[in-house]
Design a protein around this motif. Structure first.
Motif, PDB file in Angstrom:
ATOM      1  N   THR A 111      -5.522  15.475   5.509  1.00  0.00           N
ATOM      2  CA  THR A 111      -5.684  14.771   4.232  1.00  0.00           C
ATOM      3  C   THR A 111      -4.419  14.794   3.391  1.00  0.00           C
ATOM      4  O   THR A 111      -4.370  14.169   2.332  1.00  0.00           O
ATOM      5  N   GLN A 112      -3.402  15.526   3.846  1.00  0.00           N
ATOM      6  CA  GLN A 112      -2.142  15.552   3.106  1.00  0.00           C
ATOM      7  C   GLN A 112      -1.366  14.264   3.339  1.00  0.00           C
ATOM      8  O   GLN A 112      -1.458  13.637   4.399  1.00  0.00           O
ATOM      9  N   GLU A 113      -0.579  13.889   2.345  1.00  0.00           N
ATOM     10  CA  GLU A 113       0.265  12.713   2.487  1.00  0.00           C
ATOM     11  C   GLU A 113       1.362  12.998   3.502  1.00  0.00           C
ATOM     12  O   GLU A 113       2.013  14.035   3.449  1.00  0.00           O
ATOM     13  N   LEU A 114       1.550  12.078   4.428  1.00  0.00           N
ATOM     14  CA  LEU A 114       2.640  12.144   5.404  1.00  0.00           C
ATOM     15  C   LEU A 114       3.707  11.172   4.936  1.00  0.00           C
ATOM     16  O   LEU A 114       3.397  10.035   4.575  1.00  0.00           O
ATOM     17  N   TYR A 115       4.953  11.620   4.909  1.00  0.00           N
ATOM     18  CA  TYR A 115       6.034  10.719   4.514  1.00  0.00           C
ATOM     19  C   TYR A 115       7.240  10.929   5.404  1.00  0.00           C
ATOM     20  O   TYR A 115       7.338  11.920   6.123  1.00  0.00           O
ATOM     21  N   LEU A 116       8.129   9.945   5.369  1.00  0.00           N
ATOM     22  CA  LEU A 116       9.357  10.034   6.138  1.00  0.00           C
ATOM     23  C   LEU A 116      10.447   9.279   5.404  1.00  0.00           C
ATOM     24  O   LEU A 116      10.184   8.518   4.479  1.00  0.00           O
ATOM     25  N   PHE A 128       8.488  -1.055  12.522  1.00  0.00           N
ATOM     26  CA  PHE A 128       7.505  -0.207  13.209  1.00  0.00           C
ATOM     27  C   PHE A 128       6.624   0.518  12.190  1.00  0.00           C
ATOM     28  O   PHE A 128       5.396   0.500  12.294  1.00  0.00           O
ATOM     29  N   TYR A 129       7.231   1.160  11.189  1.00  0.00           N
ATOM     30  CA  TYR A 129       6.448   1.906  10.203  1.00  0.00           C
ATOM     31  C   TYR A 129       5.543   0.989   9.402  1.00  0.00           C
ATOM     32  O   TYR A 129       4.388   1.334   9.116  1.00  0.00           O
ATOM     33  N   GLU A 130       6.013  -0.179   9.064  1.00  0.00           N
ATOM     34  CA  GLU A 130       5.188  -1.122   8.315  1.00  0.00           C
ATOM     35  C   GLU A 130       4.037  -1.646   9.177  1.00  0.00           C
ATOM     36  O   GLU A 130       2.913  -1.786   8.691  1.00  0.00           O
ATOM     37  N   GLY A 133       1.150   0.785   9.117  1.00  0.00           N
ATOM     38  CA  GLY A 133       0.493   1.103   7.852  1.00  0.00           C
ATOM     39  C   GLY A 133       1.311   1.884   6.853  1.00  0.00           C
ATOM     40  O   GLY A 133       0.770   2.313   5.822  1.00  0.00           O
ATOM     41  N   GLY A 134       2.589   2.103   7.090  1.00  0.00           N
ATOM     42  CA  GLY A 134       3.430   2.823   6.137  1.00  0.00           C
ATOM     43  C   GLY A 134       3.653   1.995   4.873  1.00  0.00           C
ATOM     44  O   GLY A 134       3.766   0.777   4.933  1.00  0.00           O
ATOM     45  N   GLU A 154      12.016   5.628   1.659  1.00  0.00           N
ATOM     46  CA  GLU A 154      10.921   6.556   1.940  1.00  0.00           C
ATOM     47  C   GLU A 154       9.654   5.738   2.167  1.00  0.00           C
ATOM     48  O   GLU A 154       9.365   4.815   1.412  1.00  0.00           O
ATOM     49  N   TYR A 155       8.930   6.079   3.230  1.00  0.00           N
ATOM     50  CA  TYR A 155       7.626   5.486   3.533  1.00  0.00           C
ATOM     51  C   TYR A 155       6.597   6.594   3.570  1.00  0.00           C
ATOM     52  O   TYR A 155       6.913   7.742   3.884  1.00  0.00           O
ATOM     53  N   TYR A 156       5.343   6.252   3.259  1.00  0.00           N
ATOM     54  CA  TYR A 156       4.303   7.266   3.288  1.00  0.00           C
ATOM     55  C   TYR A 156       2.977   6.691   3.779  1.00  0.00           C
ATOM     56  O   TYR A 156       2.747   5.488   3.765  1.00  0.00           O
ATOM     57  N   TRP A 157       2.134   7.603   4.223  1.00  0.00           N
ATOM     58  CA  TRP A 157       0.749   7.351   4.578  1.00  0.00           C
ATOM     59  C   TRP A 157      -0.041   8.393   3.805  1.00  0.00           C
ATOM     60  O   TRP A 157       0.203   9.584   3.938  1.00  0.00           O
ATOM     61  N   SER A 158      -0.980   7.965   3.001  1.00  0.00           N
ATOM     62  CA  SER A 158      -1.706   8.886   2.135  1.00  0.00           C
ATOM     63  C   SER A 158      -3.155   9.003   2.581  1.00  0.00           C
ATOM     64  O   SER A 158      -3.934   8.057   2.421  1.00  0.00           O
TER      65      SER A 158
END
Length: 173
Positions: A111-116, A128-130, A133-134, A154-158
């Motif tokens: 459940t934590q936000e993943l980012y890169l 690729f990230y988009e 779902g990034g 920076e991209y994230y998935w929450s």
């Protein structure tokens, strides 16, 4: 494809794959004298440090039966998880390895936000990230100790479950 946890015994192979990936993906973005100079030694030192207890991260290795196809490295950063590395063997790009690793990273983040962070000129990775779902969060400039700068996004998935990430069987990174 098997996904396994990396160990200290993987440090040399990870460093070599990481170096090959940078030299391919960042050609024309990062100066050639750095990519072809000290990068390999820096990667070797980094992975020895990380995998001998010097870092609280978690290494995922994709093995396609012929050996290491790619890897992802996750590091806790407060209440978020940094996907610090996601690299696929350059000869296996668009084979689905990257998508599998990303879904495992999302599962690991829970459940934590993943980012890169991704280099702004690395349009292949951004696409690729988009596709997976990034969401773009911010832009900044990273200054390397060697004296050059690169624009970074920076991209994230929450709180996204991996089963909600689009799958592209033959078109994933």
């Amino acid at each position: 494809m098997d996904i396994r946890q990396g160990t200290a015994a993987d440090a040399e192979a990870i460093a070599a794959l990481h170096t090959r990936s940078w030299r391919t993906a960042y050609a024309g973005i990062i100066p050639d004298d750095y990519l072809n100079g000290s990068l390999a030694d820096e990667q070797a030192a980094l992975w020895r440090h990380r995998l001998t207890g010097g870092d609280p991260g978690h290494l995922l290795i994709a093995d396609n039966g012929d050996g290491m196809a790619g890897f992802a490295y996750l590091t806790p950063k407060g209440d978020r998880i940094l996907l610090d590395n996601l690299h696929v063997d350059p000869g296996l790009k668009r084979s689905g390895v990257g998508g599998v690793l990303l879904r495992h990273a999302l599962d690991r983040a829970g459940t934590q936000e993943l980012y890169l962070e991704v280099l702004k000129r690395n349009t292949t990775a951004i696409a690729f990230y988009e596709r997976h779902g990034g969401t773009k969060a911010r832009e900044f400039v990273e200054r390397f100790p060697e004296g050059f700068e690169v624009d970074v996004l920076e991209y994230y998935w929450s709180g996204i479950r991996s089963d909600t990430v689009p799958r592209r069987s033959s078109h994933a990174s």
